[in-house]
Write a protein that holds these residues in place. Structure first.
Motif, short mmCIF file in Angstrom:
data_model
loop_
_atom_site.label_atom_id
_atom_site.label_comp_id
_atom_site.label_asym_id
_atom_site.label_seq_id
_atom_site.Cartn_x
_atom_site.Cartn_y
_atom_site.Cartn_z
N GLY A 121 42.65 44.31 27.16
CA GLY A 121 41.79 45.32 26.58
C GLY A 121 41.95 46.66 27.25
N GLU A 122 40.92 47.46 27.13
CA GLU A 122 40.91 48.85 27.58
C GLU A 122 41.28 48.99 29.06
N VAL A 123 42.05 50.03 29.34
CA VAL A 123 42.40 50.39 30.71
C VAL A 123 41.58 51.62 31.08
N HIS A 124 40.82 51.52 32.16
CA HIS A 124 40.00 52.65 32.59
C HIS A 124 40.87 53.74 33.22
N SER A 125 40.36 54.96 33.25
CA SER A 125 41.14 56.10 33.72
C SER A 125 41.52 55.99 35.20
N ASP A 126 40.78 55.21 35.99
CA ASP A 126 41.09 55.06 37.41
C ASP A 126 41.95 53.82 37.71
N GLU A 127 42.50 53.18 36.67
CA GLU A 127 43.30 51.97 36.84
C GLU A 127 44.73 52.20 36.38
N SER A 128 45.65 51.46 37.01
CA SER A 128 47.01 51.39 36.46
C SER A 128 46.95 50.44 35.26
N LEU A 129 48.01 50.40 34.48
CA LEU A 129 48.03 49.51 33.32
C LEU A 129 47.87 48.06 33.75
N MET A 130 48.57 47.66 34.82
CA MET A 130 48.47 46.29 35.29
C MET A 130 47.09 45.99 35.88
N GLU A 131 46.49 46.95 36.57
CA GLU A 131 45.13 46.75 37.09
C GLU A 131 44.14 46.53 35.95
N GLY A 132 44.29 47.27 34.87
CA GLY A 132 43.43 47.09 33.71
C GLY A 132 43.62 45.72 33.08
N ALA A 133 44.89 45.30 32.96
CA ALA A 133 45.18 43.98 32.41
C ALA A 133 44.58 42.88 33.29
N ARG A 134 44.68 43.04 34.60
CA ARG A 134 44.13 42.05 35.55
C ARG A 134 42.60 41.97 35.43
N ARG A 135 41.94 43.12 35.36
CA ARG A 135 40.48 43.13 35.23
C ARG A 135 40.05 42.46 33.93
N GLU A 136 40.71 42.81 32.84
CA GLU A 136 40.39 42.20 31.55
C GLU A 136 40.60 40.69 31.59
N LEU A 137 41.65 40.23 32.25
CA LEU A 137 41.91 38.80 32.37
C LEU A 137 40.78 38.10 33.11
N ARG A 138 40.32 38.70 34.20
CA ARG A 138 39.19 38.11 34.94
C ARG A 138 37.94 38.04 34.07
N GLU A 139 37.67 39.10 33.31
CA GLU A 139 36.49 39.11 32.45
C GLU A 139 36.58 38.09 31.32
N GLU A 140 37.75 37.98 30.72
CA GLU A 140 37.88 37.16 29.52
C GLU A 140 38.21 35.71 29.79
N ALA A 141 38.75 35.40 30.97
CA ALA A 141 39.11 34.00 31.26
C ALA A 141 38.73 33.55 32.67
N GLY A 142 38.40 34.48 33.56
CA GLY A 142 37.94 34.12 34.89
C GLY A 142 39.01 33.57 35.82
N ILE A 143 40.27 33.93 35.59
CA ILE A 143 41.34 33.40 36.45
C ILE A 143 42.17 34.52 37.07
N GLU A 144 42.99 34.13 38.03
CA GLU A 144 43.92 35.04 38.70
C GLU A 144 45.35 34.61 38.39
N VAL A 145 46.26 35.57 38.40
CA VAL A 145 47.67 35.28 38.15
C VAL A 145 48.54 35.97 39.20
N GLU A 146 49.74 35.46 39.32
CA GLU A 146 50.80 36.13 40.07
C GLU A 146 51.68 36.80 39.02
N TYR A 147 51.64 38.14 38.96
CA TYR A 147 52.38 38.85 37.93
C TYR A 147 53.88 38.81 38.22
N ASP A 148 54.65 38.57 37.13
CA ASP A 148 56.11 38.52 37.19
C ASP A 148 56.75 39.80 36.68
N GLY A 149 56.05 40.51 35.83
CA GLY A 149 56.62 41.71 35.22
C GLY A 149 56.04 41.92 33.85
#
Length: 188
Positions: A89-117
């Motif tokens: 979902g939405e990326v806030h102005s103080d986040e990188s694109l990946m930081e926004g994706a990570r935050r949305e993932l935590r909100e929507e599924a409650g898990i953590e990932v090791e990003y590959d790219g």
């Protein structure tokens, strides 16, 4: 200046930001699936999307394609579109694109990932009331570090999160997700 001219100008600014975002991502990542989509939208929806794209090039934010080594993929049920989708979902102005994706993932599924790219870099074109613009849909890929799912979506758009071996028929971008999985797991 008329409303039509204003919308044209907004679309032009959106195009420029989308181009910058696309080149930033395509220059940083070398391996990803690419596809294009086109949508006809109402004038008011066009304005909303152009405003979003002007901010960071993204009409729908940043997303994460989460996998387990077994090949199962994480999808969330988005009630607004009545489909299974990858979390994001939405990326806030103080986040990188990946930081926004990570935050949305935590909100929507409650898990953590090791990003590959980057898994997918899509180009989405919008046409409405004689105007055109486009935006970027980045979908990062990551291996699940945890697998117990918990939806804590503050927007109340996500009703469920689930792991899938076989993707449901009502999965948004199902063919592209299946192609990504085929490529990802056939080269392992």
């Amino acid at each position: 200046m008329t409303a039509v001219d204003n919308l044209w100008y907004m679309a032009d600014e959106a195009d420029q930001q989308a181009e910058r975002t696309y080149h930033q991502l395509s220059g940083r990542y070398t391996t990803y699936l690419e596809y294009e989509r086109s949508q006809i939208v109402s004038r008011s929806r066009f304005r909303t999307l152009a405003e979003r794209i002007r901010e960071n090039g993204l009409p729908y934010g940043a997303h994460t394609l989460v996998y387990q080594p077994s090949g199962e993929l994480l999808l969330v049920r988005h009630e607004g579109v009545d489909k299974w989708v990858v979390p994001g979902g939405e990326v806030h102005s103080d986040e990188s694109l990946m930081e926004g994706a990570r935050r949305e993932l935590r909100e929507e599924a409650g898990i953590e990932v090791e990003y590959d790219g980057l898994a997918i870099l899509a180009r989405v074109s919008f046409h409405g009331d004689g105007h055109n613009t486009w935006g970027v849909l980045p979908v990062f890929e990551g291996r699940a570090e945890t697998t117990d799912l918990e939806v804590c979506d503050p927007d109340d758009e996500i009703s469920e999160a689930r792991w899938f071996e076989d993707l449901p028929e009502d999965t948004r971008d199902r063919d592209e997700l299946r192609e990504w999985r085929r490529r990802r797991f056939s080269s392992s």
